[in-house]
Write a protein that holds these residues in place. Structure first.
Motif, PDB file in Angstrom:
ATOM      1  N   VAL A  22       0.824  -1.215   0.000  1.00 42.22           N
ATOM      2  CA  VAL A  22       0.000   0.000   0.000  1.00 42.22           C
ATOM      3  C   VAL A  22       0.856   1.262   0.000  1.00 42.22           C
ATOM      4  CG1 VAL A  22      -1.592   1.381   1.402  1.00 42.22           C
ATOM      5  CG2 VAL A  22      -2.031  -1.055   1.047  1.00 42.22           C
ATOM      6  N   VAL A  23       1.854   1.313   0.886  1.00 44.32           N
ATOM      7  CA  VAL A  23       2.627   2.554   1.026  1.00 44.32           C
ATOM      8  C   VAL A  23       3.547   2.804  -0.161  1.00 44.32           C
ATOM      9  CG1 VAL A  23       2.557   2.448   3.550  1.00 44.32           C
ATOM     10  CG2 VAL A  23       4.499   1.423   2.334  1.00 44.32           C
ATOM     11  N   ALA A  24       3.669   1.834  -1.044  1.00 47.49           N
ATOM     12  CA  ALA A  24       4.486   2.048  -2.239  1.00 47.49           C
ATOM     13  C   ALA A  24       3.838   3.071  -3.171  1.00 47.49           C
ATOM     14  CB  ALA A  24       4.691   0.726  -2.978  1.00 47.49           C
ATOM     15  N   ASP A  25       2.499   3.196  -3.116  1.00 49.13           N
ATOM     16  CA  ASP A  25       1.804   4.093  -4.034  1.00 49.13           C
ATOM     17  C   ASP A  25       0.837   5.064  -3.350  1.00 49.13           C
ATOM     18  OD1 ASP A  25       2.816   2.933  -6.549  1.00 49.13           O
ATOM     19  OD2 ASP A  25       1.682   1.173  -5.940  1.00 49.13           O
ATOM     20  N   LEU A  26       0.453   4.797  -2.102  1.00 46.97           N
ATOM     21  CA  LEU A  26      -0.564   5.609  -1.443  1.00 46.97           C
ATOM     22  C   LEU A  26       0.002   6.321  -0.222  1.00 46.97           C
ATOM     23  CD1 LEU A  26      -3.571   3.100  -1.554  1.00 46.97           C
ATOM     24  CD2 LEU A  26      -3.059   4.967  -3.137  1.00 46.97           C
ATOM     25  N   PRO A  27      -0.598   7.449   0.172  1.00 49.94           N
ATOM     26  CA  PRO A  27      -0.131   8.184   1.364  1.00 49.94           C
ATOM     27  C   PRO A  27      -0.298   7.316   2.607  1.00 49.94           C
ATOM     28  CG  PRO A  27      -2.243   9.033   0.595  1.00 49.94           C
ATOM     29  CD  PRO A  27      -1.738   8.112  -0.471  1.00 49.94           C
ATOM     30  N   PRO A  28       0.751   7.067   3.369  1.00 44.41           N
ATOM     31  CA  PRO A  28       0.706   6.085   4.456  1.00 44.41           C
ATOM     32  C   PRO A  28      -0.285   6.386   5.573  1.00 44.41           C
ATOM     33  CG  PRO A  28       2.756   7.351   4.516  1.00 44.41           C
ATOM     34  CD  PRO A  28       2.090   7.668   3.227  1.00 44.41           C
ATOM     35  N   LEU A  29      -0.187   7.545   6.186  1.00 40.90           N
ATOM     36  CA  LEU A  29      -1.031   7.844   7.343  1.00 40.90           C
ATOM     37  C   LEU A  29      -2.487   8.062   6.949  1.00 40.90           C
ATOM     38  CD1 LEU A  29       1.287  10.197   9.438  1.00 40.90           C
ATOM     39  CD2 LEU A  29       0.693   7.819   9.915  1.00 40.90           C
ATOM     40  N   VAL A  30      -2.709   8.763   5.865  1.00 39.86           N
ATOM     41  CA  VAL A  30      -4.085   9.009   5.412  1.00 39.86           C
ATOM     42  C   VAL A  30      -4.766   7.687   5.045  1.00 39.86           C
ATOM     43  CG1 VAL A  30      -5.456   9.990   3.536  1.00 39.86           C
ATOM     44  CG2 VAL A  30      -3.747  11.389   4.690  1.00 39.86           C
ATOM     45  N   THR A  31      -4.046   6.825   4.344  1.00 43.47           N
ATOM     46  CA  THR A  31      -4.618   5.535   3.953  1.00 43.47           C
ATOM     47  C   THR A  31      -4.901   4.665   5.180  1.00 43.47           C
ATOM     48  OG1 THR A  31      -3.338   5.638   1.902  1.00 43.47           O
ATOM     49  CG2 THR A  31      -4.307   3.519   2.485  1.00 43.47           C
ATOM     50  N   ALA A  32      -3.934   4.586   6.095  1.00 44.09           N
ATOM     51  CA  ALA A  32      -4.125   3.775   7.298  1.00 44.09           C
ATOM     52  C   ALA A  32      -5.241   4.343   8.170  1.00 44.09           C
ATOM     53  CB  ALA A  32      -2.823   3.705   8.093  1.00 44.09           C
ATOM     54  N   GLY A  33      -5.289   5.667   8.289  1.00 42.40           N
ATOM     55  CA  GLY A  33      -6.346   6.283   9.081  1.00 42.40           C
ATOM     56  C   GLY A  33      -7.719   5.997   8.502  1.00 42.40           C
ATOM     57  N   THR A  34      -7.845   6.098   7.179  1.00 44.66           N
ATOM     58  CA  THR A  34      -9.114   5.795   6.519  1.00 44.66           C
ATOM     59  C   THR A  34      -9.506   4.343   6.736  1.00 44.66           C
ATOM     60  OG1 THR A  34      -8.624   7.458   4.824  1.00 44.66           O
ATOM     61  CG2 THR A  34     -10.331   5.832   4.317  1.00 44.66           C
ATOM     62  N   ARG A  35      -8.521   3.469   6.682  1.00 40.83           N
ATOM     63  CA  ARG A  35      -8.762   2.035   6.901  1.00 40.83           C
ATOM     64  C   ARG A  35      -9.376   1.782   8.270  1.00 40.83           C
ATOM     65  NH1 ARG A  35      -3.622  -1.602   8.583  1.00 40.83           N
ATOM     66  NH2 ARG A  35      -4.728  -3.403   9.439  1.00 40.83           N
ATOM     67  N   PHE A  36      -8.809   2.380   9.301  1.00 41.47           N
ATOM     68  CA  PHE A  36      -9.314   2.142  10.651  1.00 41.47           C
ATOM     69  C   PHE A  36     -10.637   2.853  10.905  1.00 41.47           C
ATOM     70  CE2 PHE A  36      -4.860   0.914  11.532  1.00 41.47           C
ATOM     71  CZ  PHE A  36      -5.116  -0.319  12.095  1.00 41.47           C
ATOM     72  N   LEU A  37     -10.843   4.003  10.287  1.00 41.79           N
ATOM     73  CA  LEU A  37     -12.137   4.673  10.422  1.00 41.79           C
ATOM     74  C   LEU A  37     -13.250   3.824   9.822  1.00 41.79           C
ATOM     75  CD1 LEU A  37     -11.288   8.416   9.636  1.00 41.79           C
ATOM     76  CD2 LEU A  37     -12.115   7.485  11.801  1.00 41.79           C
ATOM     77  N   ILE A  38     -12.988   3.229   8.679  1.00 46.05           N
ATOM     78  CA  ILE A  38     -13.981   2.355   8.050  1.00 46.05           C
ATOM     79  C   ILE A  38     -14.221   1.119   8.905  1.00 46.05           C
ATOM     80  CG2 ILE A  38     -14.436   0.873   6.058  1.00 46.05           C
ATOM     81  CD1 ILE A  38     -12.923   2.927   4.345  1.00 46.05           C
ATOM     82  N   ALA A  39     -13.129   0.495   9.379  1.00 41.69           N
ATOM     83  CA  ALA A  39     -13.258  -0.712  10.196  1.00 41.69           C
ATOM     84  C   ALA A  39     -14.005  -0.427  11.493  1.00 41.69           C
ATOM     85  CB  ALA A  39     -11.874  -1.286  10.501  1.00 41.69           C
ATOM     86  N   GLY A  40     -13.653   0.669  12.164  1.00 38.51           N
ATOM     87  CA  GLY A  40     -14.326   1.028  13.405  1.00 38.51           C
ATOM     88  C   GLY A  40     -15.798   1.316  13.193  1.00 38.51           C
ATOM     89  N   SER A  41     -16.123   1.967  12.080  1.00 34.94           N
ATOM     90  CA  SER A  41     -17.516   2.276  11.767  1.00 34.94           C
ATOM     91  C   SER A  41     -18.315   1.005  11.490  1.00 34.94           C
ATOM     92  CB  SER A  41     -17.589   3.205  10.548  1.00 34.94           C
ATOM     93  OG  SER A  41     -16.931   4.428  10.802  1.00 34.94           O
ATOM     94  N   ILE A  42     -17.696   0.046  10.805  1.00 37.62           N
ATOM     95  CA  ILE A  42     -18.375  -1.221  10.524  1.00 37.62           C
ATOM     96  C   ILE A  42     -18.672  -1.978  11.816  1.00 37.62           C
ATOM     97  CG2 ILE A  42     -18.104  -3.501   9.477  1.00 37.62           C
ATOM     98  CD1 ILE A  42     -16.569  -2.142   7.203  1.00 37.62           C
ATOM     99  N   VAL A  43     -17.685  -2.031  12.709  1.00 38.57           N
ATOM    100  CA  VAL A  43     -17.893  -2.716  13.994  1.00 38.57           C
ATOM    101  C   VAL A  43     -19.010  -2.036  14.781  1.00 38.57           C
ATOM    102  CG1 VAL A  43     -16.858  -3.284  16.222  1.00 38.57           C
ATOM    103  CG2 VAL A  43     -15.531  -3.572  14.130  1.00 38.57           C
TER     104      VAL A  43
END
Length: 206
Positions: A22-43
């Motif tokens: 992922v970090v090879a092409d995407l912004p690391p913190l923004v991508t990871a933050g979005t990932r956890f926001l989505i996961a937390g919202s789903i839970v």
């Protein structure tokens, strides 16, 4: 036990490879933050559907505990890992992070807790084993020293979060606690990433 261990090895270990990709092409913190926001919202959504929205209610102390632990585990732990993996191979990352139990034991000792001899022996043997794997991997991969330093800080932060989680007031339902931790950690990572100048272009990630 073996099924649990196998799941940890496959799911936990493959996470670092996925991050590296992922970090090879995407912004690391923004991508990871979005990932956890989505996961937390789903839970949270699943809990609300199954048990009602009131099940997600927590008091101020429980919320503060979840925020503190989420910041340590996700912003400090995972956030530093995604930054480090821009220059450190995923295999070496997994090996270094595997020494986190050593820091937890050290924190327990600093808190003057009594550590069973079997625990000390297990952590010592495991740490020696990790060191035997990390040193050749580090020298062979030519990893960035700054990235290695970030990983050391990441595992310390993760250890602090794990240590604090059992010694502070947290939501009684572990799934509710997990949801708040992911929402907190994800939000903080997204905010830090944006403040650092990382772009937020979700449509371009697909």
């Amino acid at each position: 036990m073996w099924l649990a261990m196998g799941t940890v090895y496959i799911v936990w270990g493959s996470t670092y490879l996925a991050i590296r990709i992922v970090v090879a092409d995407l912004p690391p913190l923004v991508t990871a933050g979005t990932r956890f926001l989505i996961a937390g919202s789903i839970v949270a959504l699943v809990l609300a559907i199954r048990s009602g929205i009131r099940h997600l209610r927590v008091d101020r102390r429980e919320l503060a505990g979840a925020v503190l632990v989420g910041a340590a585990l996700l912003l400090g732990g995972n956030g530093l890992v995604v930054l480090a993996e821009q220059t450190v191979p995923s295999a070496l990352t997994a090996l270094i992070i595997a020494s986190t139990p050593l820091w937890i034991v050290l924190l327990r000792r600093l808190a003057r807790e009594r550590i069973p001899g079997s625990t000390l022996a297990g952590v010592l043997v495991g740490s020696v084993g990790v060191a035997c794997l990390v040193v050749p991997a580090w020298t062979g991969a030519g990893a960035d020293p700054f990235g290695i330093a970030l990983l050391l800080l990441a595992e310390i932060s993760w250890a602090v979060g794990s240590f604090v989680s059992s010694r502070t007031t947290m939501p009684r339902d572990p799934f509710v606690s997990t949801s708040y931790q992911m929402l907190t950690g994800g939000g903080l990572m997204l905010a830090v990433g944006l403040l650092a100048g990382e772009p937020f272009e979700p449509l371009s990630w697909v």
